[in-house]
Design an enzyme around this catalytic site. Structure first.
Site, PDB file in Angstrom:
ATOM      1  N   LYS A  80       0.896  -1.347  -0.146  1.00 48.93           N
ATOM      2  CA  LYS A  80       0.058  -0.133   0.064  1.00 48.93           C
ATOM      3  C   LYS A  80       0.904   1.342   0.105  1.00 48.93           C
ATOM      4  O   LYS A  80       1.974   1.074   0.485  1.00 48.93           O
ATOM      5  CB  LYS A  80      -0.865  -0.278   1.172  1.00 48.93           C
ATOM      6  CG  LYS A  80      -1.899   0.977   1.220  1.00 48.93           C
ATOM      7  CD  LYS A  80      -2.887   0.834   2.688  1.00 48.93           C
ATOM      8  CE  LYS A  80      -3.895   1.959   2.847  1.00 48.93           C
ATOM      9  NZ  LYS A  80      -4.544   1.689   3.929  1.00 48.93           N
ATOM     10  N   SER A 155      -9.434   1.552   3.002  1.00 50.89           N
ATOM     11  CA  SER A 155      -8.555   2.309   2.278  1.00 50.89           C
ATOM     12  C   SER A 155      -7.541   1.360   1.602  1.00 50.89           C
ATOM     13  O   SER A 155      -6.990   1.937   0.589  1.00 50.89           O
ATOM     14  CB  SER A 155      -7.699   3.583   3.130  1.00 50.89           C
ATOM     15  OG  SER A 155      -6.875   2.755   4.024  1.00 50.89           O
ATOM     16  N   SER A 179      -9.368  -0.855   7.386  1.00 49.50           N
ATOM     17  CA  SER A 179      -9.162  -0.637   5.925  1.00 49.50           C
ATOM     18  C   SER A 179      -8.157  -1.918   5.302  1.00 49.50           C
ATOM     19  O   SER A 179      -8.045  -1.734   4.074  1.00 49.50           O
ATOM     20  CB  SER A 179      -7.823   0.588   6.163  1.00 49.50           C
ATOM     21  OG  SER A 179      -8.718   1.673   6.132  1.00 49.50           O
TER      22      SER A 179
END
Length: 442
Positions: A80, A155, A179
């Site tokens: 990420k 996210s 997330s």
């Protein structure tokens, strides 16, 4: 080579160990797939080709010398875009951090490399990780594996997409309120939220450091366990599921079923029935104080997030999507007494939760009460955005607020996961129970 793309981490690791899979050829197959995929620009923010090939070559040599670093040495994964990566832009999904260039890797990335994992690149995400939906109109919104016009979950949206679309064997994301687990569930993956502090946050762009955690997204629980062990720096060993008939679970009845949509509810009830038929003991559990804890989240999250980012935000608010900007600014007027009182109350509720859950091997709940919402409506209807984001985060946030670890496992119904909440710092046990549940649901 192409069939390697759908292999599990465990299968790839075994193939490398038996010299049926060459780490360099394996990495090249993923890199070529990323370069040729029509949606890869929505999934990867940066592809670290040179680094990946160099790491794969080192892994190949270790395999030839019988000096592999771990069972999964040579397996390519994605990261990420909030994990610092040396000499590679790390922007946390935000124009506020455009071209931010770290000088060294995040500690957790360094640790993963010590187990031989290969870094393919960085994945798109929600702005500064402050959304459960995965919508990012300012940069890119990754696709949902089932519907490209539906939210991918956030996210860690690109992280989930990289695995779901076979563009990485596994992915590393972060989980502050869900997330990792939300995009994992909406894309039929396994996602692990670790206990706060279990994995280093040094070199991880923060949202709310009091709740931020690091965790893997994988195809199955076995892979999740292997990657988690690599992230901890411990020996990467395979573990066995617990016999399901020996498991005692609680099914949480407070809050998590409120206003749940019919399909997630059906998936959850069907899963519970399968577990009962397999011999698991499942008992109802109500912790009424959880509603108060969820109310406290608005104070705790928004105040800390705004305190972290207010200077950058107010210097260039036009660089943010309005809904994310509004969410950050909601912490602007939280008073110090209210913030301190909220933490005091939360600690009390955590104690009550711990006492209520002590007899159980895990607490079960639907991972998410709603299905992936429509992207166009999210951008055109403010009320719809607010409602869907709040619902998406509601159940997963419980584990963050209670300071525990949690795992989502796919059910037989697309985009519907079942969440198992464990005890603080007991990820290894949680993963064994999760493996047992996975066996019963597949």
């Amino acid at each position: 080579m192409q069939n390697w793309l759908a292999y599990t981490v465990a299968e790839l690791g075994l193939g490398i160990a038996e010299r049926r899979i060459d780490p360099v050829e394996l990495t090249e197959s993923f890199l070529q797939a990323i370069e040729s995929h029509e949606l890869s620009h929505r999934i990867y923010s940066r592809v670290t080709r040179e680094r990946a090939v160099a790491e794969a070559k080192a892994s190949r040599q270790r395999a030839l010398d019988d000096q592999r670093l771990s069972l999964i040495d040579g397996v390519p994964i994605s990261w990420k875009d909030l994990f610092d990566t040396a000499q590679t832009a790390t922007e946390s999904g935000s124009l506020l951090l455009k071209d931010r260039m770290p000088s060294q890797d995040a500690i957790v990335l360094q640790t993963a490399r010590q187990s031989g994992l290969v870094c393919l690149g960085k994945t798109h995400m929600s702005e500064l990780a402050f959304s459960g939906l995965g919508l990012n109109p300012m940069l890119e919104t990754p696709p949902n594996i089932h519907r490209h016009d539906a939210a991918p979950g956030g996210s860690s949206s690109g992280a989930a997409a990289s695995v779901a679309f076979n563009l990485a064997a596994a992915a590393i994301g972060s989980d502050t309120g869900g997330s990792v687990r939300i995009p994992a569930a909406w894309n039929d993956l396994v996602g692990l939220k670790t206990t706060h502090g279990r994995l280093s946050l040094k070199g991880v762009v923060p949202l709310c450091e009091s709740f931020d955690t690091v965790g893997p997204l994988c195809r199955n629980v076995e892979d999740t366990s292997l990657v988690f062990k690599a992230l901890t720096g411990s020996q990467v060993t395979r573990s066995q599921p617990v016999e399901i008939s020996q498991c005692r679970f609680a099914t949480l009845e407070t809050v998590v079923l409120n206003e749940i949509q019919s399909i997630p509810l059906m998936a959850y009830e069907q899963s519970l029935e399968k577990l009962r038929q397999a011999g698991a003991t499942i008992e109802p559990l109500a912790v009424i104080e959880l509603e108060r804890a969820l109310d406290l989240a608005a104070v705790l999250y928004s105040a800390e997030a705004y305190a972290e980012w207010r200077e950058e935000i107010e210097a260039a608010p036009e660089k943010m999507y309005q809904m994310i900007l509004n969410r950050f600014r909601s912490g602007k007027d939280v008073s110090a007494p209210d913030y301190i009182a909220a933490w005091s109350k939360l600690r009390q509720i955590r104690s009550l939760w711990k006492n209520a859950c002590t007899p159980y091997d895990g607490v079960l709940a639907p991972t998410i009460p709603n299905l992936p919402p429509d992207l166009n409506r999210l951008q055109s209807e403010e009320a719809y955005y607010l409602r869907e984001n709040q619902m998406a985060l509601r159940n997963t946030r419980i584990a963050n607020l209670m300071g525990i670890c949690a795992l989502t496992v796919p059910t037989a119904v697309s985009s519907c996961g079942i969440m198992i909440m464990g005890k603080a710092s007991q990820e290894e046990a949680l993963l064994r129970y999760g493996a047992s549940i996975e066996l019963m649901l597949t």
